[in-house]
Enzyme design. Sequence first.
Site, PDB file in Angstrom:
ATOM      1  N   LYS A  67       0.836  -1.202   0.000  1.00  0.00           N
ATOM      2  CA  LYS A  67       0.000   0.000   0.000  1.00  0.00           C
ATOM      3  C   LYS A  67       0.879   1.263   0.000  1.00  0.00           C
ATOM      4  CE  LYS A  67      -3.767  -2.342  -0.368  1.00  0.00           C
ATOM      5  NZ  LYS A  67      -4.374  -3.256   0.546  1.00  0.00           N
TER       6      LYS A  67
HETATM    7  C1  LIG Z   1      -5.467  -4.372   0.782  1.00  0.00           C
HETATM    8  C2  LIG Z   1      -6.935  -4.227   0.823  1.00  0.00           C
HETATM    9  C3  LIG Z   1      -7.681  -4.579   1.964  1.00  0.00           C
HETATM   10  C4  LIG Z   1      -7.111  -5.344   3.118  1.00  0.00           C
HETATM   11  O1  LIG Z   1      -6.043  -4.742   3.720  1.00  0.00           O
HETATM   12  P1  LIG Z   1      -5.213  -5.601   4.811  1.00  0.00           P
HETATM   13  O2  LIG Z   1      -4.492  -4.542   5.577  1.00  0.00           O
HETATM   14  O3  LIG Z   1      -4.287  -6.479   4.030  1.00  0.00           O
HETATM   15  O4  LIG Z   1      -6.155  -6.369   5.620  1.00  0.00           O
HETATM   16  C5  LIG Z   1      -9.027  -4.288   1.999  1.00  0.00           C
HETATM   17  N1  LIG Z   1      -9.638  -3.702   0.954  1.00  0.00           N
HETATM   18  C6  LIG Z   1      -8.964  -3.379  -0.174  1.00  0.00           C
HETATM   19  C7  LIG Z   1      -9.704  -2.717  -1.288  1.00  0.00           C
HETATM   20  C8  LIG Z   1      -7.598  -3.647  -0.282  1.00  0.00           C
HETATM   21  O5  LIG Z   1      -6.948  -3.361  -1.408  1.00  0.00           O
END
Ligand SMILES: *Cc1c(COP(=O)(O)O)cnc(C)c1O
Length: 387
Positions: free
Chosen positions: A187
């Site tokens: 991210k």
């Molecule tokens: C990455 C992601 C998540 C989950 O994030 P985590 O921190 O890995 O649990 C949820 N929604 C979307 C749209 C994502 O891209």
Amino acid sequence: MSETKFLPFALPDIGEEEINEVVDALRSGWVTTGPKTKQFEADFAAFLGDGVEAIAVNSATAGLHLALEAIGIKEGDEVIVPSYTFTATAEVVRYLGAHPVCVDVDAATFNIRPDAIRAAITDKTRAIIPVHFAGLACDMDEIIAIAREHGLKIVEDAAHAMPTYYKGKLIGTLDSDVTVFSFYANKTMTTGEGGMVVSKHKDIIARCKVMRLHGISRDAFDRYVSKTPAWYYEVVAPGYKYNMPDTAAAMGIHQLKKIRGFYDKREVMAQRFDRELAGLPLILPARAKDEGSNHAWHLYPVRIKPEAGVSRDDFIAKMAEKGIGCSVHFIPLHRQPVWRDGYQLTREQFPVADAAFEAEVTLPLYTRMTDDDQTRVIAAVREILGA
Ligand SMILES: *Cc1c(COP(=O)(O)O)cnc(C)c1O
């Protein structure tokens, strides 16, 4: 391609500041939730401003679960989600015995469509989870209006939206109920694994805090620094184990300090892609169209047009042959066995999401890419598309 290094699809941008802060946590003797997590939460809330409170969790998935629990989602309830998202958005609804109701998305932005939300509302609908796809905000004015009209809650999945402005306000500060950010490895800022639950509603924050740690009314660090007996605590609900450790928060403190710089670099890179990929048989990503809105560029999603004469799958294989990693966002929920079979979803019910998926490729765009790396990506795309 042994002479050219493989360019991965994504890489975290971790500096000496993060490394030193993690080492400091390790040497301090306090490695679980403690002073660094408290600081990260305070810094994050200050970054967003507007009176929000922030509580750190060990993933956005955990945060979304806590958020839905805190707004009172119960067995048999319905929660509206876009089909064009990661499975986490829907699975958390099932954790509570409620049902995710998938709806189609907008053809330009891939974001959940207000008219599709309206069409999906029943007397069991309790909440909407808009996902700000790739880092571009959903039509939040419309979504908030629908929620008010029908008495629904809004939990924003802001996993891609750091930092995203919507009409002059940062995502996390809008008039929804809760917003959840992700700090997963790929991210726009990372703690390895982690997430942040943000809200202006004190009751929601209070409930999330308790449920984050076993339903205990005081967390371990509070007990450690408190004057009443350290051993005493009360369990007030059957909670979860979703707290963020200080080793992760240590990274987050410095990633947050760098987020504006990261964003500026992503914006420059996105503009270069826009410029140098223009005129190819590609649909380039939508830009923010409202005054005071931006795109966070967590992802740079393009779609291959039919006249390109190459399928999405072949395009990705050819990029890999040239040593470049690409990805696909997303395989829509209506194509995943659990949701497709569990809720009898068909491709015909989601024409926009389905067509988007068939043509979509996410090109690598991250702050550790050099100008030369991006030149390589652009040259590879042009060559594959015969330009
Ligand atoms: C990455 C992601 C998540 C989950 O994030 P985590 O921190 O890995 O649990 C949820 N929604 C979307 C749209 C994502 O891209």
